[in-house]
Design a protein around this motif. Structure first.
Motif, PDB file in Angstrom:
ATOM      1  N   PHE A   1       0.829  -1.202   0.000  1.00  0.00           N
ATOM      2  CA  PHE A   1       0.000   0.000   0.000  1.00  0.00           C
ATOM      3  C   PHE A   1       0.867   1.257   0.000  1.00  0.00           C
ATOM      4  O   PHE A   1       1.972   1.259   0.527  1.00  0.00           O
ATOM      5  N   ARG A   2       0.297   2.305  -0.563  1.00  0.00           N
ATOM      6  CA  ARG A   2       1.016   3.578  -0.659  1.00  0.00           C
ATOM      7  C   ARG A   2       1.506   4.026   0.721  1.00  0.00           C
ATOM      8  O   ARG A   2       0.734   4.059   1.680  1.00  0.00           O
ATOM      9  N   GLY A   3       2.759   4.347   0.797  1.00  0.00           N
ATOM     10  CA  GLY A   3       3.303   4.900   2.040  1.00  0.00           C
ATOM     11  C   GLY A   3       3.617   3.868   3.113  1.00  0.00           C
ATOM     12  O   GLY A   3       4.113   4.213   4.181  1.00  0.00           O
ATOM     13  N   ARG A   4       3.332   2.609   2.857  1.00  0.00           N
ATOM     14  CA  ARG A   4       3.487   1.603   3.922  1.00  0.00           C
ATOM     15  C   ARG A   4       4.924   1.499   4.448  1.00  0.00           C
ATOM     16  O   ARG A   4       5.149   1.328   5.623  1.00  0.00           O
ATOM     17  N   MET A   5       5.895   1.597   3.541  1.00  0.00           N
ATOM     18  CA  MET A   5       7.288   1.448   3.984  1.00  0.00           C
ATOM     19  C   MET A   5       8.001   2.783   4.155  1.00  0.00           C
ATOM     20  O   MET A   5       9.225   2.831   4.231  1.00  0.00           O
ATOM     21  N   GLY A   6       7.232   3.855   4.184  1.00  0.00           N
ATOM     22  CA  GLY A   6       7.865   5.159   4.367  1.00  0.00           C
ATOM     23  C   GLY A   6       7.122   6.238   3.604  1.00  0.00           C
ATOM     24  O   GLY A   6       5.913   6.402   3.765  1.00  0.00           O
ATOM     25  N   SER A   7       7.841   6.950   2.748  1.00  0.00           N
ATOM     26  CA  SER A   7       7.242   8.075   2.034  1.00  0.00           C
ATOM     27  C   SER A   7       6.022   7.663   1.217  1.00  0.00           C
ATOM     28  O   SER A   7       5.988   6.585   0.610  1.00  0.00           O
ATOM     29  N   ARG A   8       5.027   8.543   1.180  1.00  0.00           N
ATOM     30  CA  ARG A   8       3.842   8.256   0.361  1.00  0.00           C
ATOM     31  C   ARG A   8       4.199   8.319  -1.126  1.00  0.00           C
ATOM     32  O   ARG A   8       3.463   7.850  -1.981  1.00  0.00           O
TER      33      ARG A   8
END
Lengths: 417, 165
Positions: A382-389
């Protein structure tokens, strides 16, 4: 008319003859939580009871942000440890054990036919051992601590028949990505998914774990493999408890039956930003990326680490990428160490983190910067899950991530076989 | 009935975009949680949402992580209900447990427009706009009881009180 596995477990637990669609009130055998136990404790205090109802049913594993990366997380962990002491909870696993789902299985809590709820969406994983296990939220976890009860809707069951033999370089991860891509992220919403058939029985426990873990990404309430000899063998080294498998009846009613011939499945990749945006690796080949992630509760067991190491042996990862390895648990980490798997991965240039959730949820360890792209063996993109969106996550098998790391670009792992 | 405006989104709105994972294990006050609501989906939402606004989604609203803040941050932001064609099951449970009404309707998401004024008649199970009255199916009794109590905390408190007496 016969019953499905889920109908049988929930009938036995509720003491009623229930069918799909019925709502039951049940006492789970165990209730799992992790770092979110701190939040659950706060909710629990609101109920106005002093003691948890059944301390022996509560399992807590610290895994999400371990060791604590900030004062706030440290305070969280501290409150959990104090609560564990105060309530006399004996099933507490501190930061040196690994990811809750893997640890839960290793410690012998996941036994066939048991009913388990967990305050984490990937609680579905224990279906790999023939368990009915479903994710719940924090407030209801607190409520189970206080009352030993929860309401559940008896799910309809989607049966997925697996036949054929996997081709070399293709693994359980490719199978579940293919199934999710074909059927959509909400195909199994509120439903049970049962994996059955000759190829299902061929799968190791580790591979079954991958499928049940990611059944959550189809929306499933629970994933399930019938407990067979493989499960019995796995559990015999863990527990002396007698195994009593529960299986669906032949004449049970299924919502639908899907069939997959595994010999027709090639390496798959889930593209941003949904897990059902799945393409064969050939369609995205050549895509450059910045960070590889091998591990997590989805693909961090010995089987997965070996799969990656078999490709990386004697090779170096490209200077343009960094590869993070996160074993699923201390036990799996030790096994991999003893077999020389970790050595191979480190020699290839991987960075090894302590067992835990690590970069998967973007809270610490390997956070992505804007514009960066990750290729990961985890279960969510998903968008942003691992950091930046403004970063991107592609999901694939350990073999695909390892092979792609060599050239720094997404590639078909079969070229290294 | 309370009037609010429609915030409209698509299918598969996941809990990571509703309440980013990086905040999930950080204890927060309601106001701060509300300030992160829908942060990675719609950067205008948190600053412009008003009391009693309604979120409208497509299929599989709230999929992904079990994090409860995805439901509570919307509640704390003042949202009076979430309307969607379907909900991911854990989000559905979390919303009910937080006392945030969830409405499942096949047709409403298509008929409601972004920014339009809307009110919800929970007695008659109707969504009301200037142009239309859209009926929706009631929730199962056991679920409605939790919502009626204001969420699972007051519901369980009452229950424990009853069991004691």
């Amino acid at each position: 008319m016969g019953k499905t596995f889920s109908e049988k477990v929930l009938s036995a637990k509720s003491g009623k003859d229930v069918r799909a669609g019925d709502i039951v009130t049940v006492s789970p055998d165990y209730i799992l939580s992790h770092d979110n136990s701190a939040a659950i404790i706060k909710k629990f205090r609101m109920f106005g009871v002093e003691r948890v109802s059944r301390p022996e049913k509560i399992v807590i594993v610290l895994d999400h942000v371990t060791p604590a990366s900030s004062e706030k997380y440290a305070q969280n962990h501290k409150e959990i440890r104090e609560f564990v002491k105060e309530q006399g909870l004996s099933h507490f696993f501190d930061i040196n054990n690994g990811i809750c789902h893997q640890v839960f299985c290793e410690q012998g809590f996941a036994l066939p036919g048991k009913l388990i709820v967990g305050s984490d969406s990937h609680t579905t994983s224990y279906g790999s051992l023939g368990v009915f296990s479903a994710g719940i939220g924090r407030t209801e976890a607190a409520s189970v601590w206080a009352t030993n009860e929860i309401w559940l809707r008896v799910p309809e069951t989607i049966k997925i028949e697996l036949s054929g033999k996997l081709k070399p370089g293709v693994s359980a991860k490719d199978v579940i990505l293919k199934i999710i891509g074909d059927n959509g992220a909400d195909r199994a919403n509120y439903k049970a998914v049962e994996f059955i058939g000759p190829a299902a029985q061929e799968f190791s426990i580790s591979s079954r774990f991958v499928l049940c873990n990611m059944a959550a990404e189809m929306g499933a309430k629970n994933g399930y493999f019938p407990a067979d000899k493989t499960v019995e063998e796995y559990l015999s080294s863990i527990t002396g408890e007698k195994i009593e498998p529960v299986c669906s009846d032949e004449d049970a009613s299924f919502e639908s039956v899907l069939s997959y011939d595994l010999s027709l499945i090639g390496p798959q990749v889930a593209c941003p930003h949904t897990v059902d945006n799945v393409k064969p690796v050939s369609e995205v080949e050549g895509l450059a990326f910045d960070q590889g992630l091998i591990g997590t509760c989805t693909n961090g067991r010995l089987e997965d680490l070996k799969e990656a190491a078999s490709i990386l042996k004697g090779k170096k990862i490209a200077p343009s990428v960094r590869v993070i390895v996160v074993p699923a648990s201390r036990q799996e980490y030790l096994k991999a160490l003893r077999e020389g798997v970790m050595e191979t991965l480190i020699e290839a240039g991987c960075v090894v983190l302590n067992p835990g959730c690590g970069p998967c949820l973007g809270a610490h360890q390997g956070v992505l910067a804007p514009g960066e792209r990750a290729l990961s063996t985890a279960n969510r993109n998903f968008r942003g899950r691992m950091g930046s969106r403004d970063s991107e996550i592609y999901l694939a098998s350990p073999a695909t991530v390892a092979a792609s790391a060599v050239g720094g670009k997404l590639c078909d792992p079969r070229k290294y076989l | 009935m309370k009037k609010g405006r429609v915030w409209k989104y698509g299918d598969d709105v996941n809990t990571d975009v509703i309440f980013p994972g990086k905040y999930t294990y950080t204890p927060m006050e309601p106001e701060e949680m509300a300030s992160h609501a829908l942060e990675d989906l719609d950067s205008d939402f948190a600053s412009q949402v008003r009391e009693n606004d309604v979120i409208v989604g497509g299929r599989n609203f709230g999929c992904g992580s079990s994090r409860e803040q995805a439901a509570s941050c919307l509640k704390y932001a003042g949202v009076q209900a979430v309307v969607a064609q379907s909900f991911a099951r854990i989000f559905f449970r979390n919303a009910v447990n937080q006392g945030l009404p969830v409405i499942i309707s096949e047709e409403a998401p298509d008929r409601l427009e972004k920014g339009e004024e809307v009110s919800i008649d929970f007695q008659r199970n109707e969504i009301i706009t200037q142009r239309a009255r859209i009926p929706f199916a009631p929730l199962p009794d056991s679920v409605q009881k939790i919502l009626d109590a204001g969420g699972l905390v007051p519901y369980t408190k009452k229950k424990i009180g009853r069991d004691k007496s």
